[in-house]
Enzyme design. Structure first.
Site, mmCIF file in Angstrom:
data_model
loop_
_atom_site.group_PDB
_atom_site.id
_atom_site.type_symbol
_atom_site.label_atom_id
_atom_site.label_comp_id
_atom_site.label_asym_id
_atom_site.label_seq_id
_atom_site.Cartn_x
_atom_site.Cartn_y
_atom_site.Cartn_z
ATOM 1 C CE LYS A 179 161.819 1.150 -31.030
ATOM 2 N NZ LYS A 179 162.389 1.373 -32.355
ATOM 3 C CD1 TRP A 195 155.364 1.843 -32.753
ATOM 4 C CD2 TRP A 195 155.403 -0.391 -32.780
ATOM 5 N NE1 TRP A 195 156.147 1.453 -33.820
ATOM 6 C CE2 TRP A 195 156.188 0.090 -33.856
ATOM 7 C CE3 TRP A 195 155.281 -1.764 -32.603
ATOM 8 C CZ2 TRP A 195 156.839 -0.753 -34.751
ATOM 9 C CZ3 TRP A 195 155.935 -2.610 -33.492
ATOM 10 C CH2 TRP A 195 156.704 -2.112 -34.549
ATOM 11 C CG ASP A 246 155.909 -0.521 -25.748
ATOM 12 O OD1 ASP A 246 157.121 -0.365 -25.485
ATOM 13 O OD2 ASP A 246 155.488 -0.811 -26.884
#
Length: 360
Positions: free
Chosen positions: A241, A149, A217
């Site tokens: 999440k 990511w 992030d």
């Protein structure tokens, strides 16, 4: 939300399995004979029929939160309508979004000079929004890549005419030593992923990048541990999440960084526009924001972020101890010092065919 075992952001991307979220899983209820059915027993049977969803996201929500949404679905707080139906300009929804922000500020002790934004597009859209908000053409930005990511964020930033410096690159199972990083003194920001969902690599604290704004992030470990927000220029996280259903991104941005967007930054990606309009320049994702607010209240009720951290350490310990005690049947490829408390990857080296069976 807050599940314990997943295969990363998408199961197809890895044969490894991952684990752990911020709120403890709800225990299965004991079945109740039909002759004793009541409102209480109906709820118990509904709980008993639920599966343990170990997906990375959308992940499990606390049963208490789901039951509250069920009660509010037809008539929220006497309004005569669902949150899904009401105007985002209504007094009722204004109360919802303000309370959600207030509870989040309490959970993370967010300083007053930071803006809390509820934006759209998932964390992946922020990969583009971040350079568009904080840079001009030709500016230098630093990226730390430790997994899938952060790599995507780095690649997206490379599309906007910037000098994008790959300051450090990991091997998906460790984090490069801080003294090996090649940071740029004139960088507009340093971006990294605090917890790599697929690889299971997690930073154990905010990296020291000097006076350059640090952007994190935190999609897969948001609200799982105490965080000193003052060390960051921006924290962002997709809600699905750890704190709610998909559809909303929570962004915490230091106020002095706003108002510096590129002229080409689209209005809907401009964080200053979002801040000036209370996250309601257009119709926001009302239902996800409402559910996030319920989760914030749930976390506060359970003792806040420090208590969440204690639960996560205990749950992760159960998994890592089991892997360690398996005499090699299970294997964790992640360097021990950076193992995630949220996502615990492991393989089955002697019988890899069982991995496909496990995730089927």
């Amino acid at each position: 939300m807050h599940s314990t075992l997943s295969a990363g952001r998408t199961a197809a991307q890895t044969s490894r399995f991952n684990a752990l979220r911020a709120v403890p899983l709800q225990p299965a209820a004991v079945p109740i004979p039909s002759t004793q059915v009541s409102k209480r027993s109906t709820a118990a049977m509904a709980a008993n029929s639920r599966v343990f969803n170990f997906s990375a996201g959308p992940a499990m929500l606390p049963l208490e939160v789901l039951e509250q949404t069920q009660r509010d679905t037809l008539n929220y707080n006497g309004s005569g309508m669902s949150v899904m139906e009401m105007s985002h300009r209504s007094q009722a929804f204004e109360g919802i979004i303000k309370q959600a922000e207030a509870d989040l500020r309490k959970l993370l002790s967010i300083p007053d000079n930071y803006k809390v934004l509820f934006v759209q597009g998932g964390a992946s859209t922020q990969f583009a929004a971040i350079p568009l908000n904080f840079t001009q053409a030709g500016d230098i930005v630093d990226y730390i890549v430790t997994g899938a990511w952060s790599k995507k964020a780095y690649e997206e930033a490379s599309k906007f005419g910037l000098s994008v410096n790959l300051a450090a690159k990991g091997d998906n199972k460790s984090i490069p030593a801080r003294d090996t990083w090649k940071l740029s003194p004139d960088a507009k920001y340093v971006h990294y992923c605090d917890n790599e969902t697929i690889g299971g690599v997690e930073f154990q604290g905010a990296p020291d990048v000097g006076d350059v704004p640090l952007i994190a992030d935190m999609s897969s470990n948001f609200l799982s541990k105490p965080v000193d927000v003052s060390k960051y220029g921006m924290i962002y996280a997709g809600a699905q999440k750890n704190v709610g259903p998909s559809g909303v991104v929570i962004a915490i941005v230091r106020g002095d960084l706003l108002g510096k967007a590129s002229p080409s930054c689209p209005t809907m990606l401009n964080y200053q526009v979002a801040a000036e309009n209370g996250s309601m320049y257009n119709t926001p994702p009302c239902w996800p924001i409402y559910v996030c607010g319920l989760v914030f209240q749930h976390l506060l009720k359970l003792g806040g972020i420090k208590a969440a951290r204690e639960r996560n350490v205990a749950k992760a310990g159960l998994l890592y101890d089991t892997i360690q005690a398996s005499n090699g049947f299970y294997f964790s490829p992640v360097e021990e010092s950076v193992r995630s408390k949220m996502n615990v990857p492991f393989t089955i080296p002697s019988k890899p065919e069982l991995e496909k069976t496990f995730v089927a």
